[in-house]
Motif scaffolding. Structure first.
Motif, PDB file in Angstrom:
ATOM      1  N   SER A  11     -54.583  29.686  39.368  1.00  0.00           N
ATOM      2  CA  SER A  11     -55.312  29.794  40.509  1.00  0.00           C
ATOM      3  C   SER A  11     -55.036  28.174  41.160  1.00  0.00           C
ATOM      4  CB  SER A  11     -56.926  29.917  40.957  1.00  0.00           C
ATOM      5  OG  SER A  11     -57.815  28.443  40.010  1.00  0.00           O
ATOM      6  N   GLU A  12     -55.305  28.785  42.316  1.00  0.00           N
ATOM      7  CA  GLU A  12     -54.898  27.863  43.614  1.00  0.00           C
ATOM      8  C   GLU A  12     -56.121  26.384  43.495  1.00  0.00           C
ATOM      9  OE1 GLU A  12     -54.005  25.852  47.069  1.00  0.00           O
ATOM     10  OE2 GLU A  12     -52.935  27.687  46.333  1.00  0.00           O
ATOM     11  N   LYS A  64     -54.084  24.006  40.541  1.00  0.00           N
ATOM     12  CA  LYS A  64     -53.469  23.687  41.327  1.00  0.00           C
ATOM     13  C   LYS A  64     -53.901  22.524  42.305  1.00  0.00           C
ATOM     14  CE  LYS A  64     -49.618  24.919  45.135  1.00  0.00           C
ATOM     15  NZ  LYS A  64     -48.561  25.543  45.977  1.00  0.00           N
ATOM     16  N   ARG A  97     -49.040  30.352  43.243  1.00  0.00           N
ATOM     17  CA  ARG A  97     -49.769  29.724  42.342  1.00  0.00           C
ATOM     18  C   ARG A  97     -49.117  28.764  41.739  1.00  0.00           C
ATOM     19  NH1 ARG A  97     -51.806  32.894  38.702  1.00  0.00           N
ATOM     20  NH2 ARG A  97     -49.912  34.237  39.437  1.00  0.00           N
ATOM     21  N   SER A 141     -50.790  32.735  32.937  1.00  0.00           N
ATOM     22  CA  SER A 141     -51.027  32.887  34.509  1.00  0.00           C
ATOM     23  C   SER A 141     -50.003  34.150  34.400  1.00  0.00           C
ATOM     24  CB  SER A 141     -50.553  31.789  35.263  1.00  0.00           C
ATOM     25  OG  SER A 141     -49.051  31.268  35.321  1.00  0.00           O
TER      26      SER A 141
END
Length: 142
Positions: free
Chosen positions: A71-72, A75, A96, A123
């Motif tokens: 996910s952001e 990150k 991502r 992911s």
């Protein structure tokens, strides 16, 4: 030093990526490895690009590795700490993934690198593959 606590090496990226299930390796035009699960990249070795350069010399970094993240927020957690070897560039805004120079991989432990590679795979893997892997590898919480 315990195996998980030793410093990570570039060779570990290859071994960890290939150690995940259903992984294939493609090679870019320059022969750079691209690790995929179900046809989706999750780790790849990037060729030098104009968006990742040494701030002092302007030379393109020749050793950038890209890792997908879930996910952001994941990150941001990796790139916001100024001490972190992970970084991003405007080219990757909204993407991502995080970048890591191979020359800085030793700033991570093998255990930390393992988590990053596993998260990258998770992911990008299908829900079925993710669920199966997580059943075999339950995530422990401290």
């Amino acid at each position: 030093m315990v195996a998980g606590k030793r410093r990570a090496k570039v060779e570990d990226v290859h071994a960890l990526a290939m150690g995940m299930p259903h992984v294939t390796v493609e090679h870019g035009k320059s022969g750079n490895p691209v690790y995929q699960v179900g046809g989706k990249s999750f780790v790849f070795f990037r060729t030098p690009r104009p968006d990742a350069v040494d701030p002092d010399t302007g030379e393109r970094y020749p050793d950038v590795i890209v890792f997908w993240v879930p996910s952001e927020s994941d990150k941001l957690a990796l790139v916001q700490d100024e001490k972190s070897p992970f970084f991003t560039t405007p080219h990757f805004d909204g993407h991502r993934s995080v970048l890591l120079r191979a020359s800085r991989i030793g700033e991570l432990t093998l255990e930390e690198l393992t988590e990053v590679v596993q998260d990258a795979w998770l992911s990008q893997a299908s829900r079925r593959r993710t669920d199966a892997w997580l059943q075999e590898h339950p995530i422990s919480t401290p």
